[in-house]
Design a protein around this motif. Structure first.
Motif, PDB file in Angstrom:
ATOM      1  N   GLN A 206      -2.073  18.816  19.289  1.00  0.00           N
ATOM      2  CA  GLN A 206      -1.453  18.270  18.208  1.00  0.00           C
ATOM      3  C   GLN A 206      -2.426  17.642  17.361  1.00  0.00           C
ATOM      4  OE1 GLN A 206       1.332  15.081  19.189  1.00  0.00           O
ATOM      5  NE2 GLN A 206      -0.130  14.269  20.732  1.00  0.00           N
ATOM      6  N   HIS A 207      -3.847  17.653  17.789  1.00  0.00           N
ATOM      7  CA  HIS A 207      -4.547  17.019  16.870  1.00  0.00           C
ATOM      8  C   HIS A 207      -5.760  17.896  16.293  1.00  0.00           C
ATOM      9  CE1 HIS A 207      -3.768  12.926  18.631  1.00  0.00           C
ATOM     10  NE2 HIS A 207      -3.610  13.361  19.665  1.00  0.00           N
ATOM     11  N   GLN A 244       4.217  17.463  15.655  1.00  0.00           N
ATOM     12  CA  GLN A 244       2.902  16.865  15.212  1.00  0.00           C
ATOM     13  C   GLN A 244       1.934  17.587  14.175  1.00  0.00           C
ATOM     14  OE1 GLN A 244       2.880  13.448  15.356  1.00  0.00           O
ATOM     15  NE2 GLN A 244       4.935  13.557  16.280  1.00  0.00           N
ATOM     16  N   LEU A 245       1.603  18.807  14.901  1.00  0.00           N
ATOM     17  CA  LEU A 245       0.723  19.630  14.330  1.00  0.00           C
ATOM     18  C   LEU A 245       1.041  19.861  12.827  1.00  0.00           C
ATOM     19  CD1 LEU A 245      -1.988  21.180  14.626  1.00  0.00           C
ATOM     20  CD2 LEU A 245      -0.589  23.082  15.448  1.00  0.00           C
ATOM     21  N   PRO A 254       7.969  23.764   6.816  1.00  0.00           N
ATOM     22  CA  PRO A 254       9.152  24.640   6.749  1.00  0.00           C
ATOM     23  C   PRO A 254       9.480  25.468   8.075  1.00  0.00           C
ATOM     24  CG  PRO A 254       8.177  24.589   4.696  1.00  0.00           C
ATOM     25  CD  PRO A 254       7.205  23.848   5.689  1.00  0.00           C
ATOM     26  N   GLN A 255       8.396  26.024   8.667  1.00  0.00           N
ATOM     27  CA  GLN A 255       8.535  26.983   9.525  1.00  0.00           C
ATOM     28  C   GLN A 255       8.714  26.179  11.085  1.00  0.00           C
ATOM     29  OE1 GLN A 255       6.026  27.070   7.524  1.00  0.00           O
ATOM     30  NE2 GLN A 255       5.758  29.081   6.692  1.00  0.00           N
ATOM     31  N   GLN A 256       8.346  25.104  10.989  1.00  0.00           N
ATOM     32  CA  GLN A 256       8.571  24.080  11.964  1.00  0.00           C
ATOM     33  C   GLN A 256      10.118  23.827  12.246  1.00  0.00           C
ATOM     34  OE1 GLN A 256       7.308  23.542  14.674  1.00  0.00           O
ATOM     35  NE2 GLN A 256       8.538  22.100  15.955  1.00  0.00           N
ATOM     36  N   PHE A 282      12.379  13.064  12.944  1.00  0.00           N
ATOM     37  CA  PHE A 282      10.857  12.659  12.396  1.00  0.00           C
ATOM     38  C   PHE A 282      10.561  13.212  11.221  1.00  0.00           C
ATOM     39  CE2 PHE A 282       6.446  13.488  12.511  1.00  0.00           C
ATOM     40  CZ  PHE A 282       5.797  12.162  12.580  1.00  0.00           C
ATOM     41  N   LEU A 283      10.992  14.945  11.279  1.00  0.00           N
ATOM     42  CA  LEU A 283      10.612  15.538  10.058  1.00  0.00           C
ATOM     43  C   LEU A 283      11.372  15.198   8.837  1.00  0.00           C
ATOM     44  CD1 LEU A 283      10.045  19.288  11.644  1.00  0.00           C
ATOM     45  CD2 LEU A 283       8.239  17.598  10.801  1.00  0.00           C
ATOM     46  N   ALA A 284      12.592  14.918   9.117  1.00  0.00           N
ATOM     47  CA  ALA A 284      13.370  14.470   8.090  1.00  0.00           C
ATOM     48  C   ALA A 284      13.053  13.123   7.346  1.00  0.00           C
ATOM     49  CB  ALA A 284      14.739  13.892   8.731  1.00  0.00           C
TER      50      ALA A 284
END
Length: 1011
Positions: A206-207, A244-245, A254-256, A282-284
């Protein structure tokens, strides 16, 4: 010992002693503990290093301290591993100061020596230390090699530390991240690797978001892991890593979202669905603009499905609420009949109160957005009805809980807080529904169906309504007073009931803001103030001061001033009593000028008491300046009234007409009144300027306090403009174009115009502005100063001073605290002594600063840049240097951006004229809105400039012939080059010197042979 790595030690409660005077003495004291032979004393000394770094975060001290810690880390003594654990915790907690380390190589040399130890725990502690140092040595190849080798460790504790270090370095170094991809994939696919280790290795990915190519490579690897390892733990960890990435790389959001939505539809495992909804939430919050309309529609369909448990539905509604709460909504079209609104209408009346509360939050966000953007009030009214219905359901559930058994005072019905928040937000958006909410809440208080803490929440909601509109609570005063009287009878009160009593008294104060008290309400509030403890009584008095009830506050302060435990508190409360008496004087009956003078007297006494209550830790600068300006305000108004009366008491002399004719100044026909009015205009303009200076000095003030100061400044300017309309020669042009003050701009920018306290000041200013407009019209018709003008000026003064001033919150309470500490080099050997320099040299001044914060940093505004202004001024000079020309004073300015709350700047100052100089360093800051604040501090140095002895020798040898030298400048080759080493150049003579002598030629002071 290995458990120490799983449960870190916390040093937050351990600090330095107050007797430590400076950083060097504190570091020496801790160094003695580090050199102790006892492990306990060593650990105690190590535990104080975080406090040392926070108090003195300067690079030299931090560098020395870290090197000492590295030396202790390297030592092999009994109990050394526990000492190393303490050092690791210090390095972890002080990560924001690690970039101030100067001798990085020496620090690494001492730390990495332990990697050759036979103890796996020692090696694990070394890896963790190196991991926390990744921000400083992230690109160090040797450290990266040590971490890669440690991934082959057989001991589990060392392997965990290596994975932690690899995760830190992958986030800092692109090279390390790319080189570790294949290695991590091989370890994850290895059969000998435990599952827990595989999950930790997946999180390293993720980093790896240094560039688009790296992020795309890692994302493709993680997607392959989802297909190859479909177990629940691996899927959840991989999806979290991908989220996280994508958040850091931005382009893959968008793909995630699509991936998570697809997983939510296809997965049947509840654990995976719950984890996916968490990632969607989290993405919201992180990127609501990246959601498409199809994503929202799919999530709405999933939420409507009847096959989910209430917890799943609640989580899905929380995701949608986070989406609609963002300023940038997703690309969806909101209409009163869209699927999202239908979902709200369906779920807000659900039998499960938690689900209904989440649906109400979603409904409230949509209704507020549509009202602000589309001016549609239909959804606000529907959401308000739903909120009232849900509140009644919550109150009914509380009654059922009470029927089954006695409920404790701390019991709060589930969902009550969120329902009240939504209801208050809707009423603030659409004020027409505020009365209905107030009726519902006051009926609930009358029914006694809630616990004490539940009643406290309801009273806080009523206070929010009353803080915006005081007339909302006026019809509901009776139930509030009954509850106050009921609690008064139950005295003595416990903690919860005392807090409820203070809130109820606040409601009464809001109702009578700007109105005359009724005898019943006054008796109830006075009795309530006597049945609570001293702190609660002080809170009541403070609320009374904030809502302008100064007579009531003065009585409470007078009683409390003799019931405190220290002299400082006595002077503080006594000052508040004098302030309240002074603010109440202009509203008293009698001669107005005498009342204003009495108010000035009380405020000056309060200023003296505030100075006595001030301490170095609590200087009370704002309180003193605010009270001083209020005293000066009353004095200016009193002088204005005396000036207006002087037209009657001191009429113009007989020669006034002839003087006006000879000087062509019609104001001289009025006599001394014109001079007094001109002086009053200057006083009010100066008062407004001082309010502006105070405004720029309160960086930590809340918006309502800033709005209070800005409105007081506008009031002073308004009076000054009214006076200048009739006294300035060009008043005719001013009166024709005068349109009054623009108060809307002030309140909209500062955001404090919604409160009742500010509205009272705005109303007074608007009324005074109307009088100024009328004065402008009269001045066009009647000239010069007449009784009509003076009566209007007196009316303006009366309007501005007859309204009780609500004292701002910042006068009593500081919600945000920001301090700036400067360290200036060089420093004199003894305090007060000057720093000696020579006229031919320059002084290198280094300024280092630290920005300190309170418990809630950046609550209202944060520091973006710091401006340092250095000013050197000549204070005294010898008599024989008076003929030396040149500008001895110098001003330099530099703007720096703080890094981890630390900043530094360097200045080069010249002192060409011998004498004593005063060098001052002023500090100002700029916030995120590009507003400048004169926060200080201000430091002063004394510098003594002396003549260069070499310059004196050269001047005394000026008549002599200079021996030929190979360094002599050539007259045919332009400007001379620089002299050789060891040769000093005399300063050129001042321009304008008379005569032509050898001193005007370039001279070099060549040392004699053998010297």
């Amino acid at each position: 010992m290995a458990t120490a790595l799983a449960r870190p030690i916390s040093f937050t409660d351990i600090g330095l002693n107050d007797q430590d005077q400076d950083g060097n003495s504190a570091l020496l004291e801790l160094d003695r503990g580090l050199k102790s032979t006892r492990t306990g004393e060593q650990c105690e000394a190590i535990s104080k290093f975080p406090a040392l770094f926070e108090k003195y975060p300067f690079p030299i001290l931090i560098n020395s301290a870290l090197l000492k810690l590295a030396e202790v880390f390297r030592q092999e003594t009994p109990g050394s591993n526990f000492v190393r654990v303490c050092v690791v915790e210090v390095v972890e907690s002080c990560g924001r100061h690690l970039d101030k380390l100067i001798n990085v190589d020496e620090f690494l040399r001492r730390i990495t020596t332990v990697m050759h130890s036979n103890d796996p725990l020692a090696r694990a502690l070394t890896l963790r230390t190196l991991g926390w140092m990744s921000g400083v040595v992230g690109e160090n190849r040797r450290v990266q090699h040590l971490i890669r080798e440690a991934l082959d460790a057989k001991e589990f504790v060392e392997l965990q530390a290596a994975i932690m270090a690899a995760e830190k370095y992958a986030a800092k170094s692109k090279t390390f991240a790319m080189n570790m991809c294949d290695r991590l994939i091989h370890m994850i696919g290895g059969l000998a690797t435990p599952v827990d280790v595989k999950l930790q290795l997946i999180q390293v990915f993720q980093h790896m978001h240094h560039d688009a190519e790296t992020a795309a490579t890692v994302r493709s690897l993680c997607l392959e892991l989802l297909k190859e390892y479909p177990t629940q733990r691996v899927v959840i960890t991989t999806l979290h890593t991908l989220t996280q990435l994508a958040t850091h790389s931005l382009v893959d959001i968008p793909q995630q979202v699509d991936l998570l939505i697809g997983t939510l539809e296809s997965e049947a495992r509840l654990g995976v669905r719950q984890a996916v909804l968490g990632e969607l939430g989290f993405l919201a919050e992180a990127a609501p603009h990246a959601w498409s309309a199809d994503n929202v529609e799919t999530l709405v369909k999933f939420t409507k499905s009847p096959h989910h448990n209430p917890a799943m539905t609640t989580t899905a509604l929380s995701v949608l609420a986070s989406l609609t709460a963002a300023p940038a909504l997703p690309r969806i079209t909101l209409t009163p009949d869209c699927a999202l609104v239908d979902l709200c209408r369906e779920c807000v009346y659900d039998s499960n109160l938690i689900v209904a509360c989440r649906a109400l939050q979603l409904f409230t966000n949509i209704a507020v957005y549509m009202y602000e953007e589309q001016k549609t009030s239909q959804l606000c009214e529907e959401a308000h009805c739903a909120a009232i219905s849900l509140l009644q359901s919550v109150f009914s559930s509380s009654q059922q809980e009470e029927s089954t058994g006695p409920t404790p005072e701390e019991y709060i019905p589930p969902g009550l807080r969120s329902c009240l928040v939504c209801a208050v937000l809707l009423s603030q958006t659409l004020p027409s529904i505020m009365n209905d909410l107030a009726v519902t809440l006051t009926h609930t208080l009358s029914d006694n169906t809630l616990s004490v803490c539940g009643c406290q929440l309801v009273c806080e909601a009523l206070a929010s309504l009353g803080g915006n509109r005081g007339d909302v609570l006026t019809p509901h005063l009776t139930p509030v007073l009954k509850l106050v009287q009921k609690l008064t009878v139950e005295a003595p009160l416990n903690t919860h009931k005392t807090k409820l009593m203070v809130t109820l008294v606040t409601l009464v104060l809001q109702v009578f803001h700007g109105h005359i008290w009724s005898s019943q309400a006054e008796a109830a509030v006075v009795a309530a103030s006597k049945c609570v403890n001293q702190w609660a009584a002080f809170c009541m008095a403070r609320q009374a001061s904030r809502y302008g009830h100064h007579n009531f506050a003065a009585g409470l302060y007078g009683v409390l001033s003799w019931r405190v435990c220290s002299d400082q508190q006595h002077f503080w409360v006594s000052a508040l009593a004098e302030v309240s008496q002074g603010e109440a004087c202009p509203m008293a009956s009698g001669d107005r000028a005498d009342n204003l003078t009495a108010a000035n007297t009380h405020l000056l006494r309060a200023l003296s008491a505030l100075k006595a209550a001030s301490t170095p830790n609590q200087p009370m600068n704002f309180c003193q300046e605010y009270v001083r300006l209020r005293a000066e305000t009353f004095m200016c108004h009193a002088q204005l009234l005396h000036a207006c009366l002087s037209l009657r008491t001191a009429p113009p002399p007989a020669i006034a007409a002839s003087l006006a004719t000879s000087t062509r100044d019609d104001l001289l026909r009025c006599g001394r009144v014109s001079q007094q009015l001109t002086k009053s205009a200057r006083d009010f303009n100066s008062l407004a300027s001082q309010y502006g200076t105070l405004y720029q000095s309160v960086f930590d003030a809340d918006p309502q306090t800033l709005c209070n100061l800005a409105l007081l400044q506008q009031g002073a300017l308004l009076v000054a403009q009214g006076i200048e309309i009739i006294t300035r020669p060009s008043a005719g042009q001013l009166t024709e174009d005068y349109s009054g003050l623009d108060l809307t701009t002030i309140t909209s920018k500062l955001g404090g115009g919604e409160s009742v306290e500010t509205q009272s000041i705005i109303t007074a200013l608007e009324e005074a502005t109307t009088l100024v407009r009328r004065l402008a019209q009269v001045s066009c018709e009647v000239k010069p100063v007449r009784e009509q003008h003076l009566q209007l000026l007196q009316g303006i003064s009366q309007v501005l001073t007859s309204v009780p001033l609500p004292y701002p919150r910042f006068f009593f309470q500081t919600l945000q605290k920001t301090t700036i500490t400067l360290a200036i080099l060089p420093q004199p050997r003894a305090p007060g002594d000057p720093i000696s320099v020579q006229t031919s040299s320059q002084l290198a001044l280094k300024v280092e600063g630290v920005i300190g914060h309170g418990k809630r940093p950046g609550l209202f505004r944060s520091v973006r840049s710091v401006t340092l202004a250095v000013n050197s001024s000549l204070t005294s000079r010898p008599q024989h240097t008076l003929d030396i020309k040149g500008e001895p004073n110098e001003t330099l300015t530099q703007t720096v951006e703080p890094h981890n709350d630390f900043f530094a700047a360097q200045f080069l100052l010249g002192f060409p004229v011998p004498g004593m100089y005063q060098v001052s360093v002023d500090t100002s800051v700029t916030d995120d809105s590009d507003d400048a604040w004169q926060t200080g501090p201000r430091h002063t140095l004394h510098v003594k400039s002396q003549e260069d002895p070499a310059s004196k020798t050269s001047v005394s040898q000026a008549p002599r012939q200079v021996p030929p030298s190979q360094y002599a400048p050539s007259t045919s080759q332009g400007a001379p080059g620089p002299p050789p080493p060891g040769v000093s150049v005399l300063p050129s003579s001042q321009p304008g010197a008379s005569g032509t002598s050898l001193s005007q030629l370039p001279q070099y002071n060549i040392p004699r042979p053998g010297t």
